[in-house]
Scaffold this active site. Structure first.
Site, mmCIF file in Angstrom:
data_model
loop_
_atom_site.group_PDB
_atom_site.id
_atom_site.type_symbol
_atom_site.label_atom_id
_atom_site.label_comp_id
_atom_site.label_asym_id
_atom_site.label_seq_id
_atom_site.Cartn_x
_atom_site.Cartn_y
_atom_site.Cartn_z
ATOM 1 N N CYS A 134 0.815 -1.214 0.000
ATOM 2 C CA CYS A 134 0.000 0.000 0.000
ATOM 3 C C CYS A 134 0.856 1.274 0.000
ATOM 4 C CB CYS A 134 -0.905 -0.025 1.230
ATOM 5 S SG CYS A 134 -2.372 0.977 0.984
ATOM 6 N N ASP A 262 -7.233 -3.114 10.928
ATOM 7 C CA ASP A 262 -6.064 -2.249 11.099
ATOM 8 C C ASP A 262 -5.974 -1.789 12.555
ATOM 9 O OD1 ASP A 262 -3.841 -0.811 10.414
ATOM 10 O OD2 ASP A 262 -4.841 0.572 9.040
HETATM 11 O O1 LIG Z 1 -0.969 5.123 4.512
HETATM 12 C C1 LIG Z 1 -1.600 6.119 4.868
HETATM 13 O O2 LIG Z 1 -1.024 7.188 5.022
HETATM 14 C C2 LIG Z 1 -3.068 6.035 5.149
HETATM 15 C C3 LIG Z 1 -3.748 7.181 5.505
HETATM 16 C C4 LIG Z 1 -5.092 7.139 5.758
HETATM 17 C C5 LIG Z 1 -5.781 5.966 5.672
HETATM 18 C C6 LIG Z 1 -5.129 4.794 5.324
HETATM 19 C C7 LIG Z 1 -3.783 4.823 5.073
HETATM 20 N N1 LIG Z 1 -3.098 3.686 4.760
HETATM 21 C C8 LIG Z 1 -3.688 2.445 4.605
HETATM 22 C C9 LIG Z 1 -2.621 1.421 4.577
HETATM 23 O O3 LIG Z 1 -1.549 1.631 4.095
HETATM 24 C C10 LIG Z 1 -2.840 0.133 5.125
HETATM 25 O O4 LIG Z 1 -4.129 -0.285 4.923
HETATM 26 C C11 LIG Z 1 -2.431 -0.022 6.563
HETATM 27 O O5 LIG Z 1 -2.878 1.012 7.335
HETATM 28 C C12 LIG Z 1 -0.967 -0.352 6.660
HETATM 29 O O6 LIG Z 1 -0.286 0.403 7.519
HETATM 30 P P1 LIG Z 1 1.176 0.160 8.041
HETATM 31 O O7 LIG Z 1 1.051 0.030 9.521
HETATM 32 O O8 LIG Z 1 1.899 1.387 7.644
HETATM 33 O O9 LIG Z 1 1.759 -1.056 7.387
#
Ligand SMILES: O=C(O)c1ccccc1NCC(=O)[C@H](O)[C@H](O)COP(=O)(O)O
Length: 349
Positions: A134, A262
């Site tokens: 993502c 999440d």
């Molecule tokens: O990535 C972002 O900045 C974000 C902002 C607002 C809503 C969702 C967002 N990201 C979604 C994702 O990247 C994933 O679903 C998930 O939150 C993964 O997060 P991580 O802990 O960084 O691997």
């Protein structure tokens, strides 16, 4: 079982032959190769529908036809994917489209080791974890994700995020990605996911159309009613605080394609914080979930072993200094596949 090929039957013949098959207690596999034929098959009452990726008049392959047709078929039909199924990535793709069976011919005929090939296909149909990378915004990281075998690519359409990408830019980075425009043999193209937070449904549907998104991830306070206004299959992100919230999932079950669990954070997502895996594993027992939140190369194998999610979603864990890191993307996906092989070996021993 008899095979009824929609392309050579008119509506009357199709209904008649389906009726005859049923009266003889036979099952019919009704084969389609277009949306129109799929509509006719459903209207004629077909229960088992085969989507053939091969055009039987030109023998040309259309490997992504099944993605489009599957989205319009009712959930109570048995879907069989036919033709062009060769690699692990092909089978993971079909698992993503919720097909129930596959019909494999050529790749077995040309295989030097048929039992191993069958085992590989079955393993990937039943035991693999879908991987979504993502927060992509550069062509080189799309290349890295595809080369490593990512199943879904996510784009953040939430302006306050440092991963925000303008919808118009997505098409240009995809066009600049060598692996997206010219996938290597055996490589399947990942599906595209747009991530939105509390946006208007009309806006989301417009962006989906403009960018060619396959799935919409709703990462805010969107209600089950809102999810129904989205014209693509929805991944609804939920941040579960405690076990009582597992009930909240139920309201979304019938109006979404998948749920994504999440870690609760003030910025909605992508914070790199690990959530409650025990709670997530309860959620995974009830639904096909994507697990997100603080996954890294180091912890992803444990997460899969503990939670048994349908898929996993990573962003921060494949970044260095808040930028995607191609080596980490490759190592992360390799780690997921390796952990699957270890579980398979355990199952077989
Ligand atoms: O990535 C972002 O900045 C974000 C902002 C607002 C809503 C969702 C967002 N990201 C979604 C994702 O990247 C994933 O679903 C998930 O939150 C993964 O997060 P991580 O802990 O960084 O691997």
């Amino acid at each position: 079982m008899i095979l009824l090929i929609c392309a050579i039957l008119d509506d009357q013949q199709l209904r008649h032959l389906l009726h005859v098959a049923t009266s003889l207690r036979m099952r019919a596999l009704v084969e389609v190769h277009s949306q129109e034929e799929a509509r006719r098959a459903v209207e004629a009452g077909a229960i088992i529908i085969g989507v053939n990726s091969r055009d039987l008049t030109t023998f040309e392959m259309h490997p992504y036809l099944i993605r489009e047709i599957r989205q319009t078929l009712p959930g109570d039909r048995i879907i069989v994917a036919e033709s062009g199924i060769h690699s692990a990535a092909d089978v993971r793709r079909l698992a993503r489209y919720d097909v129930q069976a596959m019909l494999v011919g050529e790749s077995l005929v040309v295989s030097n080791d048929i039992p191993t090939h069958v085992q590989m296909l079955l393993h990937n149909a039943n035991h693999t974890t879908q991987v979504k990378i993502c927060g992509l915004s550069e062509a080189e990281h799309i290349d890295a994700a595809i080369d490593a075998g990512a199943d879904m690519l996510g784009f953040i359409f939430h302006e306050p995020s440092h991963r925000y990408i303008q919808p118009e830019r997505v098409s240009s980075i995809l066009a600049a990605s060598r692996s997206y425009t010219q996938p290597a043999k055996g490589q399947a193209l990942p599906d595209l996911v747009g991530v939105f937070v509390n946006k208007e449904a009309d806006y989301i549907n417009e962006v989906a159309e403009q960018v060619g998104l396959h799935y919409i991830q709703l990462h805010g306070n969107e209600t089950p009613e809102f999810c129904q206004r989205i014209k693509r299959p929805v991944i609804k992100a939920l941040s579960l605080q405690d076990a009582t919230e597992l009930e909240r999932m139920e309201a979304y079950r019938d109006v979404t394609w998948r749920l994504l669990i999440d870690t609760p954070t003030p910025d909605w997502g992508g914070a790199g914080r690990i959530g409650d895996w025990e709670l997530a594993s309860l959620a995974a027992q009830q639904n096909k979930i994507l697990l997100a939140g603080g996954l890294t190369i180091e912890n992803v194998a444990n997460a899969i072993q503990q939670v048994h999610p349908w898929g996993i979603d990573v962003s921060s864990g494949v970044e260095t200094d808040k930028k995607k890191d191609s080596q980490k993307i490759a190592a992360f996906i390799a780690q997921v596949r390796q952990s699957e092989n270890i579980s398979r070996e355990k199952l077989e021993s």
